[in-house]
Design a protein around this motif. Structure first.
Motif, mmCIF file in Angstrom:
data_model
loop_
_atom_site.group_PDB
_atom_site.id
_atom_site.type_symbol
_atom_site.label_atom_id
_atom_site.label_comp_id
_atom_site.label_asym_id
_atom_site.label_seq_id
_atom_site.Cartn_x
_atom_site.Cartn_y
_atom_site.Cartn_z
ATOM 1 N N VAL A 38 -3.981 13.461 -46.819
ATOM 2 C CA VAL A 38 -2.928 13.470 -45.361
ATOM 3 C C VAL A 38 -2.553 14.007 -44.620
ATOM 4 N N ARG A 39 -2.597 13.136 -43.597
ATOM 5 C CA ARG A 39 -2.907 14.176 -42.240
ATOM 6 C C ARG A 39 -2.252 12.914 -41.060
ATOM 7 N N LEU A 40 -2.005 14.542 -40.285
ATOM 8 C CA LEU A 40 -0.848 13.986 -39.018
ATOM 9 C C LEU A 40 -1.471 13.334 -38.124
ATOM 10 N N THR A 41 -0.847 12.428 -37.368
ATOM 11 C CA THR A 41 -1.405 11.433 -36.578
ATOM 12 C C THR A 41 -0.509 11.229 -35.927
ATOM 13 N N THR A 42 -1.240 11.144 -34.096
ATOM 14 C CA THR A 42 -0.397 10.616 -33.174
ATOM 15 C C THR A 42 -0.779 9.325 -32.421
ATOM 16 N N ARG A 43 -0.651 8.156 -33.553
ATOM 17 C CA ARG A 43 -0.806 7.151 -33.410
ATOM 18 C C ARG A 43 0.624 6.406 -33.653
ATOM 19 N N LEU A 44 1.639 7.185 -34.380
ATOM 20 C CA LEU A 44 3.054 6.663 -34.400
ATOM 21 C C LEU A 44 3.788 7.028 -33.426
ATOM 22 N N THR A 45 4.653 6.734 -33.030
ATOM 23 C CA THR A 45 5.899 7.068 -32.171
ATOM 24 C C THR A 45 7.072 6.913 -32.656
ATOM 25 N N SER A 46 7.520 5.900 -33.397
ATOM 26 C CA SER A 46 8.908 5.834 -33.767
ATOM 27 C C SER A 46 8.997 5.652 -35.418
ATOM 28 N N SER A 47 7.271 5.367 -35.773
ATOM 29 C CA SER A 47 7.973 5.582 -37.645
ATOM 30 C C SER A 47 7.841 7.554 -37.969
ATOM 31 N N PRO A 48 7.987 7.148 -39.110
ATOM 32 C CA PRO A 48 7.460 8.735 -39.818
ATOM 33 C C PRO A 48 6.202 8.666 -39.900
ATOM 34 N N ALA A 49 5.251 7.325 -40.972
ATOM 35 C CA ALA A 49 4.242 7.511 -41.882
ATOM 36 C C ALA A 49 4.192 6.578 -41.558
ATOM 37 N N CYS A 50 2.167 5.952 -41.354
ATOM 38 C CA CYS A 50 1.652 4.881 -41.942
ATOM 39 C C CYS A 50 -0.120 5.713 -42.532
ATOM 40 N N LEU A 51 0.004 3.906 -43.116
ATOM 41 C CA LEU A 51 -1.706 4.173 -44.124
ATOM 42 C C LEU A 51 -2.634 3.559 -42.807
ATOM 43 N N VAL A 52 -3.545 4.568 -43.344
ATOM 44 C CA VAL A 52 -4.663 3.996 -42.855
ATOM 45 C C VAL A 52 -5.983 3.678 -43.228
ATOM 46 N N SER A 53 -6.864 2.913 -43.384
ATOM 47 C CA SER A 53 -8.084 2.637 -44.583
ATOM 48 C C SER A 53 -9.255 3.459 -44.346
ATOM 49 N N ASP A 54 -10.000 3.846 -44.660
ATOM 50 C CA ASP A 54 -11.257 4.705 -43.960
ATOM 51 C C ASP A 54 -12.007 3.948 -43.317
ATOM 52 N N THR A 55 -12.730 4.105 -42.421
ATOM 53 C CA THR A 55 -13.485 3.118 -41.331
ATOM 54 C C THR A 55 -14.139 2.266 -41.845
ATOM 55 N N ASP A 56 -15.123 2.675 -43.704
ATOM 56 C CA ASP A 56 -15.682 1.716 -44.238
ATOM 57 C C ASP A 56 -14.826 0.917 -45.636
#
Ligand code: ADP
Length: 609
Positions: free
Chosen positions: A505-523
């Motif tokens: 679990v980490r912080l991100t700046t990719r979101l502007t209006s949603s609280p959270a999102c899931l991302v895959s590892d690079t691979d």
């Protein structure tokens, strides 16, 4: 000799009914269909003669005989002929897949008559003009022949006859002419000549009537483009493809030198219904020095171009070449590579020459062409050159070249996201930062997109980058501030422990209006790819993903505050679960336990009311 009466198979009967009540305005084409069948039978006879000396014959031809008194028209060939079983199986039955479906569509929409041609039901078109048809045939090398007769009402008779000549003759008992209904006098020599020149001029066997030969027999592929009319090309295309719609583009090529060949290729304007079926009939016709050798030669085209129709005439192959040899022949492999290049180059040309046609082409065949990105071919660049993709830049698909031309200074990636639909991707939280910064994202929704993006890494040296994978490093992106990072350290590590389903679990700046999102590892695998493998029956080890939180969102900061105050509150871990579940739902993913999610949510909602 006894005569048997048999019923047409149900689908054949329906088709006949459509023909008898003649939904087509152009009835002339029945003759084209009979000639086309005769020509195929002559091709087969010539081939049989090459393999078996006892079947050798010369003067292969088609003969047309009109009897104005008796009101009959007969088309006769000395081709391969049919056995009794073949007559029952080929004429009494329609074996093609998808026939029932086509019939249903035909009945619903009488305008789309050209549909019918896709299914190779040519022979039945004779019932547009006939009230009775008599077919007499003897298979080459067989002692006896067969007479078949029907008036198109659902049954036919069949009997063995002793005295039939080798080959097939079809005698059409014509209905009375009715020019208002486009039913002409098909015993009229002028009319017959007109039909043959119009539709069947290229047939490579003489079509005779009385003393004269009606067709020029010139192979279309060896005539200069300027000497052949569009109509001649169209008719030839119909003859080889059984598609009644006009081709989108015509490609002609000639190779000279040590291995000579000529090719005449057509891009269809519509994908056949079996484009994605493995056992479908695809491929080109192979000729050797004007002699027809093989149909459906898949060896002549790479799989991703399997929809291309046409003819390859090679000068230096053996007339006895078999499919097995074809697969290994070095020259054939060379031809395939050259044809593929030429086809892709022609499509690129079409893009600038006729954008509308290109769009049709890509809509119909794009997903098939993209399969080529999965093969080890040298054509990846050429395929990407002609590809277009939906994008956030507008409603119309964009090419990669246009995408790159539009990109703002400093953008060094081609951003994309895969998913089930445009709407689903556009609404996904991953999109937010890109939307905020005005970066264009390609929206990839074909199943094949999931796979090729794994295989192809760059276009024009600019890398492809999934926006749902790894950390986004948007050029101007600010890292979460050190203060924020410090404040959140405790809650993040608690969430890490509480949520079993995520890797981190980490912080991100990719979101502007949603609280959270899931991302895959690079691979790691994207959820869409995982779904696809599941659909194909393959289980992937389930890969944990990263939950990214937006510290600017009130829900996220409230969780942090609550955790500071009541770190052991069981409700807080339920909130964490809800946070994770919402992120999963927002990207179109499936909850592991939807009932539990619903119960938790209902509980929370009832407390707020
Ligand atoms: P298609 O030609 O599209 O296959 P048709 O209904 O016209 O469909 O013909 C069905 C089949 O009957 C042909 O594929 C062929 O095998 C056989 N046939 C038709 N006409 C002849 C003929 N003149 N000689 C030998 N076989 C024929």
């Amino acid at each position: 000799m006894s005569t048997e009466t048999l019923e047409f198979q149900a689908e054949a009967r329906q088709l006949l009914e459509l023909m008898v009540h003649s939904i087509y305005s152009n009835k002339d084409i029945f003759l084209r269909e009979l000639i086309s069948n005769a020509s195929d039978a002559l091709d087969k006879r010539r081939l049989a003669g090459l393999k078996d000396d006892s079947l050798k014959t010369d003067d292969l031809h088609i003969e047309i005989e009109a009897d104005n008194e008796a009101r009959t028209l007969t088309v006769r060939d000395n081709g391969i002929g049919m056995t009794r079983d073949e007559v029952v199986g080929l004429i009494g039955t329609i074996a093609r897949s998808g026939t029932a479906e086509t019939l249903r569509r035909l009945k619903e929409n009488k305008e789309s008559a050209e549909l019918i041609g896709q299914f190779g039901v040519g022979f039945y078109s004779v019932f547009m003009v006939a009230d009775k048809v008599t077919l007499l045939t003897r298979k080459a090398g067989e002692p006896t022949g067969v007479r078949w007769e029907s008036d198109g009402d659902g049954t036919y008779t069949i009997e063995t006859v002793e005295d039939a000549p080798e080959g097939t003759s079809v005698r059409v008992h014509l209905r009375p002419a009715d020019e208002e209904d486009a039913l002409y006098d098909y015993t009229d020599e002028g009319k017959i000549r007109q039909i043959v020149t119009r539709y069947s001029d290229f047939i490579s066997f003489p079509i005779r009537m009385g003393e004269s030969t009606l067709n020029s027999m010139k192979a279309l592929w060896s005539r200069p483009r300027s000497e052949v009319s569009e109509e001649e090309y169209r008719e030839f295309y119909r003859h080889i493809s059984h598609d009644w719609t006009d081709p989108l583009d015509i490609i002609q090529m000639r190779a000279e030198g040590t291995f000579e060949y000529e090719a005449l290729l057509f891009l269809p304007s519509r994908a056949p219904h079996d484009l994605y079926q493995r056992d479908a009939r695809h491929g080109l016709q192979l000729y050797v020095k004007r002699v027809f050798i093989l149909d459906d030669s898949r060896e002549l085209l790479p799989d991703h171009l399997r929809f291309v129709k046409g003819v390859v005439d090679a000068a230096d192959l053996s007339l006895n070449i078999s499919r097995e040899i074809l697969q290994q022949d070095r020259h054939i492999q060379l031809i395939r590579r050259r044809l593929a290049k030429k086809i892709l180059a022609s499509i690129k040309e079409l893009m600038s020459k006729d954008a509308e046609k290109y769009r049709t082409f890509w809509r119909e065949f794009g997903p098939a062409v993209k399969e080529g990105l999965l093969d080890r071919t040298e054509d990846h660049k050429a395929i990407l050159d002609i590809a277009s993709f939906a994008s956030t830049a507008g409603e119309e698909p964009t090419t990669l070249a246009d995408y790159l031309a539009r990109r703002p200074e400093g953008q060094d990636k081609i951003y994309f996201m895969t998913g089930d639909s445009r709407a689903q991707i556009e609404n996904s939280p991953h999109m937010e930062a890109f939307r905020a910064k005005g970066y264009e994202v390609l929206l990839l929704t074909d199943p094949v997109d999931e796979i090729w993006v794994e295989a192809v890494h760059a276009y024009e040296d600019v890398e492809f980058q999934s926006i749902a994978r790894g950390a986004v490093d948007l050029p101007s992106e600010e890292e979460p501030s050190p203060e924020e990072a410090g404040e959140y350290a405790a809650v993040l590590s608690w969430l890490n422990e509480t949520l079993d389903d995520v890797k981190e679990v980490r912080l991100t700046t990719r979101l502007t209006s949603s609280p959270a999102c899931l991302v895959s590892d690079t691979d790691g695998f994207t959820p869409a790819l995982e779904k696809m493998y599941k659909a194909m029956g393959q289980e992937l080890p389930s890969v944990k993903r990263i939950l990214e939180l937006n510290p600017k969102h009130p829900l996220v900061s409230a969780v942090k505050t609550a955790h500071e105050k009541r770190p052991d509150d069981p409700e807080l871990s339920e909130t964490a679960e809800l946070l994770y579940g919402t992120a999963l739902l927002a990207e179109g993913g499936d909850l592991a336990d939807p009932a539990r999610f619903a119960a938790l949510l209902a509980d929370r909602l009832s407390k707020t009311i």
